[in-house]
Write a protein that holds these residues in place. Structure first.
Motif, PDB file in Angstrom:
ATOM      1  N   LYS A   1      -6.307  -4.599  -4.706  1.00  0.00           N
ATOM      2  CA  LYS A   1      -6.464  -4.112  -3.329  1.00  0.00           C
ATOM      3  C   LYS A   1      -5.172  -3.536  -2.784  1.00  0.00           C
ATOM      4  O   LYS A   1      -5.175  -2.545  -2.055  1.00  0.00           O
ATOM      5  N   SER A   2      -4.060  -4.178  -3.101  1.00  0.00           N
ATOM      6  CA  SER A   2      -2.774  -3.674  -2.626  1.00  0.00           C
ATOM      7  C   SER A   2      -1.679  -4.082  -3.597  1.00  0.00           C
ATOM      8  O   SER A   2      -1.795  -5.096  -4.293  1.00  0.00           O
ATOM      9  N   GLU A   3      -0.620  -3.302  -3.609  1.00  0.00           N
ATOM     10  CA  GLU A   3       0.498  -3.587  -4.507  1.00  0.00           C
ATOM     11  C   GLU A   3       1.180  -4.896  -4.131  1.00  0.00           C
ATOM     12  O   GLU A   3       1.607  -5.654  -5.003  1.00  0.00           O
TER      13      GLU A   3
ATOM     14  N   GLN B   1      -4.169   3.577  -3.260  1.00  0.00           N
ATOM     15  CA  GLN B   1      -5.374   3.911  -2.521  1.00  0.00           C
ATOM     16  C   GLN B   1      -5.107   4.522  -1.148  1.00  0.00           C
ATOM     17  O   GLN B   1      -6.030   4.837  -0.412  1.00  0.00           O
ATOM     18  N   TRP B   2      -3.829   4.712  -0.798  1.00  0.00           N
ATOM     19  CA  TRP B   2      -3.526   5.224   0.542  1.00  0.00           C
ATOM     20  C   TRP B   2      -2.117   5.815   0.565  1.00  0.00           C
ATOM     21  O   TRP B   2      -1.158   5.162   0.164  1.00  0.00           O
TER      22      TRP B   2
ATOM     23  N   ASN C   1      -7.369  -3.612   2.972  1.00  0.00           N
ATOM     24  CA  ASN C   1      -7.804  -2.205   3.008  1.00  0.00           C
ATOM     25  C   ASN C   1      -8.578  -1.864   4.281  1.00  0.00           C
ATOM     26  O   ASN C   1      -9.494  -1.042   4.269  1.00  0.00           O
ATOM     27  N   LYS C   2      -8.189  -2.494   5.388  1.00  0.00           N
ATOM     28  CA  LYS C   2      -8.841  -2.234   6.670  1.00  0.00           C
ATOM     29  C   LYS C   2      -8.057  -1.171   7.443  1.00  0.00           C
ATOM     30  O   LYS C   2      -6.852  -1.283   7.623  1.00  0.00           O
ATOM     31  N   LEU C   3      -8.795  -0.152   7.885  1.00  0.00           N
ATOM     32  CA  LEU C   3      -8.175   0.901   8.685  1.00  0.00           C
ATOM     33  C   LEU C   3      -8.128   0.485  10.153  1.00  0.00           C
ATOM     34  O   LEU C   3      -9.057  -0.147  10.658  1.00  0.00           O
ATOM     35  N   ARG C   4      -7.045   0.839  10.815  1.00  0.00           N
ATOM     36  CA  ARG C   4      -6.970   0.621  12.266  1.00  0.00           C
ATOM     37  C   ARG C   4      -6.153   1.748  12.881  1.00  0.00           C
ATOM     38  O   ARG C   4      -5.388   2.427  12.183  1.00  0.00           O
TER      39      ARG C   4
END
Length: 403
Positions: A62-64, A242-243, A267-270
């Motif tokens: 999901k994230s580094e 991923q972003w 991985n939540k956008l805000r």
């Protein structure tokens, strides 16, 4: 020989494919040799290793930052189990894991280094083991409560996953954590780590002054403004698989208010609101880079640019430029006679800027608004970390007691 087991998150898929195809030696010949030697002695190494890669793929992709955290903790746990108990991690008993916790608190000197090292070094397309790498980093004050908590969390998640995959029948970690003599129950007053007003004034001011002679420090200045003024985590400003944060992620609504779209934890956008003052520093930074003052909806430029090369910056690079500004402020504080403030600033990390901004703004912003800009899923989290009015009231009433 103590050797690393897993490379970076970008290499994880390749490592999994190599293991599945029995081609690990084509890219990681030294790693393959070490694993084969141990497997010949014990017989369980290959199976353990395959499960480690599987676990990291499921929980770390999901994230580094999440990947690095789980990799670091589980990798050294594996190595300890293989070298000290000569046993698979799935055959360890409660007392074995308790012994690992003891080792974690005070690792052997041969297992520690005083600097962060890459696990593997690239030589003509071959990934060679970095002999200077060690599982632990030496700490003057010993292991912190945060490090211990991270270790217990990683082991707990690992064994829960092992149970789901029917690889392990038991998870002793919750019991061991509950009865650990090393964990300290936190005080009910738990203030976040923040910079004092004077420290922030020096960090931002010295960096701003530096821009006059060395324009490259405009990037440092803007980074500081993002981390404190927008309450961002470093990972939210960095390039990730991923972003990639780009200038078009700044956007304006119909009422002319500006926002920044970021990808946070899980991985939540805000969308974070921008203050009028922050907009001035955004304009300043863009003009320094040769852009129009405000970004357009189709602007693909990275928010934080590399001075050399293309694309945005990674977490380590951003952390380095923040530390650069901290070091300048430390030097200036010492020179001006603020020895205590200078000494305290030496312990600061980039994450303190997020806490500093939120703590300051909690005094005058609605809690719900602050919580949404911070990216907290629950207002209670924001209240618990940043709102200390009840503590102040209790201290005020307590100060009037008589003996």
């Amino acid at each position: 020989m103590i050797f690393p087991l897993v490379d970076t998150v970008k290499q994880l898929r390749y490592m999994i494919a190599h293991v599945e195809d029995a081609t690990l030696k084509t890219e990681y010949p030294e790693l393959e040799s070490q694993l084969t030697t141990l497997n010949c002695k014990h017989g369980f190494i290959t199976s353990d290793y395959e499960f480690l890669l599987k676990f990291l793929y499921v929980y770390g992709r999901k994230s580094e930052a999440t990947f690095n955290r789980f990799r670091n903790e589980i990798e050294r746990f594996y190595l300890w189990s293989w070298y000290f108990t000569k046993s698979s991690v799935f055959n360890l008993k409660r007392e074995d894991i308790e012994a690992y916790v003891d080792f974690m608190v005070k690792p052997e000197k041969a297992w520690s280094t005083n600097s962060v090292q890459w696990r593997f070094k690239d030589k003509d397309g071959i990934k060679c083991i970095n002999e200077k790498w060690r599982p632990f980093i030496e700490k003057e004050n010993g292991v912190s409560q945060q490090t211990l908590a991270a270790m217990f969390t990683a082991l707990n998640v690992f064994y829960k996953f092992a149970q789901l995959e029917e690889k392990s029948a038991f998870n002793y970690v919750p019991v061991i954590k509950k009865n650990s003599p090393y964990l300290v129950v936190q005080s009910q007053i738990n203030m976040p780590d923040t910079l004092s007003d004077l420290q922030w004034e020096y960090v931002f001011g010295v960096t701003k002054d530096k821009c006059l002679k060395q324009p490259k420090f405009e990037r440092n200045l803007f980074t500081l403004a993002c981390l404190k003024g927008l309450y961002l985590r470093i990972s939210e400003l960095s390039d990730r698989p991923q972003w990639s944060p780009v200038m078009s992620h700044f956007w304006q609504d119909a009422d002319n208010y500006w926002f920044l779209r970021v990808m946070g934890k899980g991985n939540k956008l805000r969308d974070v609101t921008l203050s009028e003052e922050f907009l001035e520093y955004l304009k300043r930074y863009r003009i320094h880079r040769g852009f129009e003052p405000l970004p357009r909806a189709d602007d693909p430029s990275p928010i934080l640019h590399k001075l050399r090369g293309q694309g945005g910056m990674n977490v380590r690079q951003i952390r380095r430029i923040v530390q650069e500004s901290f070091d300048l402020a430390i030097e200036k504080l010492e020179k001006d006679g603020f020895d205590d403030e200078s000494e305290q600033l030496k312990a600061a990390t980039s994450h303190w800027l997020r806490h500093t901004g939120a703590t300051h703004d909690a005094k005058h912003r609605p809690l719900k608004h602050l919580s949404e800009d911070l990216g907290h899923s629950k207002i209670a989290t924001t209240d618990q970390i940043y709102i200390q009015t009840n503590v102040s009231d209790r201290a005020k009433s307590g100060s009037k007691r008589t003996l």
